[in-house]
Design a protein around this motif. Structure first.
Motif, PDB file in Angstrom:
ATOM      1  N   GLN A  43       0.880  -1.185  -0.083  1.00 40.65           N
ATOM      2  CA  GLN A  43      -0.144  -0.130   0.043  1.00 40.65           C
ATOM      3  C   GLN A  43       0.986   1.412  -0.015  1.00 40.65           C
ATOM      4  O   GLN A  43       0.957   2.022  -1.040  1.00 40.65           O
ATOM      5  CB  GLN A  43      -1.034  -0.026   1.167  1.00 40.65           C
ATOM      6  CG  GLN A  43      -1.495  -1.216   1.263  1.00 40.65           C
ATOM      7  CD  GLN A  43      -2.933  -1.224   0.679  1.00 40.65           C
ATOM      8  OE1 GLN A  43      -3.586  -0.302   0.180  1.00 40.65           O
ATOM      9  NE2 GLN A  43      -3.314  -2.351   0.409  1.00 40.65           N
ATOM     10  N   LYS A  65       7.272  -2.924   9.614  1.00 40.46           N
ATOM     11  CA  LYS A  65       6.343  -1.921   9.598  1.00 40.46           C
ATOM     12  C   LYS A  65       6.588  -0.604  10.093  1.00 40.46           C
ATOM     13  O   LYS A  65       7.220  -0.484  11.219  1.00 40.46           O
ATOM     14  CB  LYS A  65       5.200  -2.709  10.604  1.00 40.46           C
ATOM     15  CG  LYS A  65       4.490  -3.639   9.996  1.00 40.46           C
ATOM     16  CD  LYS A  65       3.134  -4.013  10.693  1.00 40.46           C
ATOM     17  CE  LYS A  65       2.417  -5.293  10.535  1.00 40.46           C
ATOM     18  NZ  LYS A  65       1.493  -5.564  11.476  1.00 40.46           N
ATOM     19  N   ASP A  69      -1.433  -0.112  11.112  1.00 42.17           N
ATOM     20  CA  ASP A  69      -1.741  -1.597  11.581  1.00 42.17           C
ATOM     21  C   ASP A  69      -1.787  -2.458  10.093  1.00 42.17           C
ATOM     22  O   ASP A  69      -2.924  -3.306  10.115  1.00 42.17           O
ATOM     23  CB  ASP A  69      -3.016  -1.669  12.440  1.00 42.17           C
ATOM     24  CG  ASP A  69      -4.094  -1.054  11.569  1.00 42.17           C
ATOM     25  OD1 ASP A  69      -4.012  -0.435  10.525  1.00 42.17           O
ATOM     26  OD2 ASP A  69      -5.473  -1.095  12.156  1.00 42.17           O
ATOM     27  N   ALA A  70      -1.077  -2.389   9.449  1.00 39.05           N
ATOM     28  CA  ALA A  70      -1.018  -3.080   7.899  1.00 39.05           C
ATOM     29  C   ALA A  70      -0.875  -4.667   8.467  1.00 39.05           C
ATOM     30  O   ALA A  70      -0.198  -4.874   9.296  1.00 39.05           O
ATOM     31  CB  ALA A  70      -0.127  -2.557   6.918  1.00 39.05           C
ATOM     32  N   LYS A  71      -1.575  -5.438   7.781  1.00 40.88           N
ATOM     33  CA  LYS A  71      -1.293  -6.903   7.742  1.00 40.88           C
ATOM     34  C   LYS A  71      -0.744  -7.381   6.465  1.00 40.88           C
ATOM     35  O   LYS A  71      -0.947  -7.073   5.355  1.00 40.88           O
ATOM     36  CB  LYS A  71      -2.788  -7.443   7.762  1.00 40.88           C
ATOM     37  CG  LYS A  71      -2.695  -9.000   7.963  1.00 40.88           C
ATOM     38  CD  LYS A  71      -4.013  -9.266   8.514  1.00 40.88           C
ATOM     39  CE  LYS A  71      -4.345 -10.935   8.537  1.00 40.88           C
ATOM     40  NZ  LYS A  71      -4.740 -11.397   7.035  1.00 40.88           N
ATOM     41  N   THR A  87      -2.347  -5.517   3.525  1.00 43.23           N
ATOM     42  CA  THR A  87      -3.713  -4.925   3.406  1.00 43.23           C
ATOM     43  C   THR A  87      -3.920  -4.246   4.602  1.00 43.23           C
ATOM     44  O   THR A  87      -3.015  -4.334   5.634  1.00 43.23           O
ATOM     45  CB  THR A  87      -4.751  -6.083   3.697  1.00 43.23           C
ATOM     46  OG1 THR A  87      -4.473  -7.006   4.543  1.00 43.23           O
ATOM     47  CG2 THR A  87      -5.182  -6.863   2.131  1.00 43.23           C
ATOM     48  N   GLY A  88      -4.983  -3.557   4.602  1.00 44.03           N
ATOM     49  CA  GLY A  88      -4.933  -2.494   5.811  1.00 44.03           C
ATOM     50  C   GLY A  88      -4.243  -1.092   5.665  1.00 44.03           C
ATOM     51  O   GLY A  88      -3.675  -0.951   4.744  1.00 44.03           O
ATOM     52  N   LYS A  89      -4.491  -0.143   6.691  1.00 39.48           N
ATOM     53  CA  LYS A  89      -3.566   1.018   6.672  1.00 39.48           C
ATOM     54  C   LYS A  89      -2.324   1.024   7.277  1.00 39.48           C
ATOM     55  O   LYS A  89      -2.128   0.122   8.361  1.00 39.48           O
ATOM     56  CB  LYS A  89      -4.208   1.947   7.312  1.00 39.48           C
ATOM     57  CG  LYS A  89      -5.692   2.234   6.632  1.00 39.48           C
ATOM     58  CD  LYS A  89      -6.548   3.213   7.650  1.00 39.48           C
ATOM     59  CE  LYS A  89      -8.075   3.195   7.196  1.00 39.48           C
ATOM     60  NZ  LYS A  89      -9.061   4.066   8.198  1.00 39.48           N
TER      61      LYS A  89
ATOM     62  N   ASP B 168      -9.801   4.521   2.958  1.00 37.87           N
ATOM     63  CA  ASP B 168      -8.934   5.749   3.805  1.00 37.87           C
ATOM     64  C   ASP B 168      -8.996   7.157   3.153  1.00 37.87           C
ATOM     65  O   ASP B 168      -8.784   7.133   1.809  1.00 37.87           O
ATOM     66  CB  ASP B 168      -7.531   5.182   3.914  1.00 37.87           C
ATOM     67  CG  ASP B 168      -6.690   6.116   4.737  1.00 37.87           C
ATOM     68  OD1 ASP B 168      -6.798   6.487   5.895  1.00 37.87           O
ATOM     69  OD2 ASP B 168      -5.787   6.729   3.950  1.00 37.87           O
ATOM     70  N   TRP B 225      -8.754  -2.397  -1.658  1.00 34.31           N
ATOM     71  CA  TRP B 225      -9.271  -1.844  -0.436  1.00 34.31           C
ATOM     72  C   TRP B 225     -10.522  -2.290   0.274  1.00 34.31           C
ATOM     73  O   TRP B 225     -11.579  -2.560  -0.552  1.00 34.31           O
ATOM     74  CB  TRP B 225      -9.167  -0.378  -0.838  1.00 34.31           C
ATOM     75  CG  TRP B 225      -7.907   0.019  -0.853  1.00 34.31           C
ATOM     76  CD1 TRP B 225      -6.742  -0.316  -0.638  1.00 34.31           C
ATOM     77  CD2 TRP B 225      -7.361   1.447  -1.647  1.00 34.31           C
ATOM     78  NE1 TRP B 225      -5.573   0.426  -0.950  1.00 34.31           N
ATOM     79  CE2 TRP B 225      -5.992   1.531  -1.794  1.00 34.31           C
ATOM     80  CE3 TRP B 225      -8.132   2.343  -2.228  1.00 34.31           C
ATOM     81  CZ2 TRP B 225      -5.448   2.326  -2.193  1.00 34.31           C
ATOM     82  CZ3 TRP B 225      -7.537   3.478  -2.697  1.00 34.31           C
ATOM     83  CH2 TRP B 225      -6.157   3.419  -2.663  1.00 34.31           C
TER      84      TRP B 225
END
Lengths: 236, 225
Positions: A43, A65, A69-71, A87-89, B168, B225
């Motif tokens: 991301q 990281k 809290d990306a996975k 995934t995640g932010k 986001d 996403w």
């Protein structure tokens, strides 16, 4: 008297727990380089891919990281198709070492991509901002597609090779040996095209488009930047 | 350029359907006219909002109802639903009819009404000028595969729009900003193409920019996403 062991040990473990994600983790895979490929979808963050020793059969992936809290999911189909997906932010940086001839496909929404010394087919794409940099490349197929960032390629072209370097508004730089044999198609809307002194045989030449050949035109080099400039450089 | 002329050209300006000279005149006027700048902003927002509207296909039942009513109207059997409806003028029959619309239908009707109003306004003082409809035709004529690229983009964008709200905010802002940059560049290239419809370089640039938009959507599909 304070028992240091009992006081400091839990604190140390707590600190380790908090800092662990930032210290870096990863996975190793055994691969058959001519049959395998690696796909990384990030991301935000940097992806750096370097070549391991010639003949190596190991893919080493380290991730760190940086925030959020990306996975990170790792998967592998019979050690042939390795996929790493965030995934995640959050921001995640990758340091990856691969066999030189492995095929690699990299995608990042935002952040830099560095690739060096590979001979396999390479695809690199940044959706928004960030530079794509290739150094010491000897691949037969390279596709790099930036957005607002620059794309820079240094390496040797292979006969029948295909090299596509694109960016919407970034600058494109291709540094090639002076005796490179290639057919060039370069186009820009808002920038300039600088051929860096290569002796070219022109088919079409305007301020916005150049179609020309150096040597017999054995490799195909396509360069496009809608708003940025395009520069070829001769490596002595 | 005066306000009225600027307003007339504004929609085409935003779509890149006017010549480079005309675009420069519009820009010069916008620089010194807050009212037209405000109109431009509203029109941009309207276009962006219209782009975000999900596509709706009418249900089979709805189509059947429409076809029945057309058939009934053709054969003179058109009957109003209203209880008080009876013999009378077409206006009385129309008034007595009961209409009901779903939200997407209302949104579509609203967008159509705005488009008609903008078109009507842009046609003031220009009797006989067919304006944007002909320009749209000309656009298709100079780049025959453009409609196909737009359709592909719209189809994929519709799927993206459905889940854009959950993105986001920063990622969404970056995406929209990048899409706007490409759209602006596309607008400029199409202006050039209007001047020289056979210019292969600008034709290729327009194609590349449509593909750039599709690539942006591809990436977001891959990023899950």
């Amino acid at each position: 008297m304070v028992n240091l062991d009992k006081t400091l040990l839990p604190a140390f473990l707590l600190a380790l727990l908090i800092c662990a994600p930032a210290l870096g983790q990863g996975r190793d895979f055994r691969v058959k380089p001519k049959e395998s490929s690696l796909e990384v979808i990030n991301q935000v963050g940097t992806i750096r891919v370097t070549a391991g020793a010639p003949g190596s059969k190991k893919v080493q992936i380290n991730h760190k990281k940086v925030s959020g809290d990306a996975k990170i999911d790792y998967s592998s189909e019979d050690d042939k198709k390795i996929k790493v997906e965030v995934t995640g932010k959050g921001t995640v940086d990758f340091e990856i070492v691969v066999p030189p001839s492995l095929d690699v496909d990299l995608l990042s929404y935002k952040g830099a991509i560095f690739v060096s010394d590979l001979t396999g087919d390479i695809k690199a794409r940044i959706t928004t901002s960030g530079n794509i940099t290739f150094t010491g490349m000897r691949s037969k197929k390279v596709e790099a597609h930036g957005s607002t960032g620059n794309v820079s390629f240094t390496g040797e072209l292979q006969d029948e090779g295909r090299y596509t370097l694109k960016s919407f508004s970034g600058r494109i730089d291709a540094t090639l040996p002076a005796d490179s044999d290639f057919r060039l198609s370069a186009s820009t809307f808002g920038g300039v095209i600088d051929l860096g002194g290569f002796a070219m045989k022109f088919e079409r030449q305007t301020n916005q488009l150049v179609e020309a050949s150096s040597g017999k035109g054995r490799a195909s080099v396509k360069l496009w930047s809608q708003e940025g400039s395009i520069h070829l450089h001769r490596k002595p | 350029m005066e306000c009225r002329a600027t307003a007339r050209s504004l929609s085409d300006y935003l779509d890149g359907w006017i010549s480079a000279d005309e675009a420069r005149s519009v820009e010069a006027h916008l620089t010194g006219c807050p009212a037209c700048r405000s109109l431009k902003m509203e029109l941009t927002e309207l276009k962006n909002a219209a782009r975000e509207l999900p596509l709706h296909t009418p249900s089979k039942a709805m189509w059947a109802r429409i076809i029945n009513e057309i058939e009934a109207d053709r054969s003179g059997q058109w009957q109003p639903v209203g209880e008080d409806a009876g013999e009378g003028t077409w206006w009385e029959k129309f008034k007595s009819r009961r209409f009901s619309f779903s939200l997407p239908q209302l949104a579509g009707a609203g967008a159509l009404a705005v488009a008609v109003a903008v078109f009507g306004y842009s046609s003031l003082d220009s009797p006989g000028q067919t304006g944007r409809l002909n320009l749209a035709g000309a656009r298709t004529a100079v780049l025959p595969d453009e409609d196909q690229l737009i359709r592909e983009f719209d189809r994929r964008m519709a799927a993206i729009n459905a889940r854009k709200a959950s993105w986001d905010p920063q990622m969404r802002a970056d995406f929209e900003s990048q899409m706007n940059r490409i759209d602006q560049s596309l607008s400029k290239c199409r202006q050039m193409l209007n001047e020289k419809p056979d210019d292969k370089v600008h034709q290729e640039m327009v194609r590349s920019l449509h593909k750039e938009k599709i690539q942006l959507v591809n990436d977001v599909e891959r990023l899950k996403w």
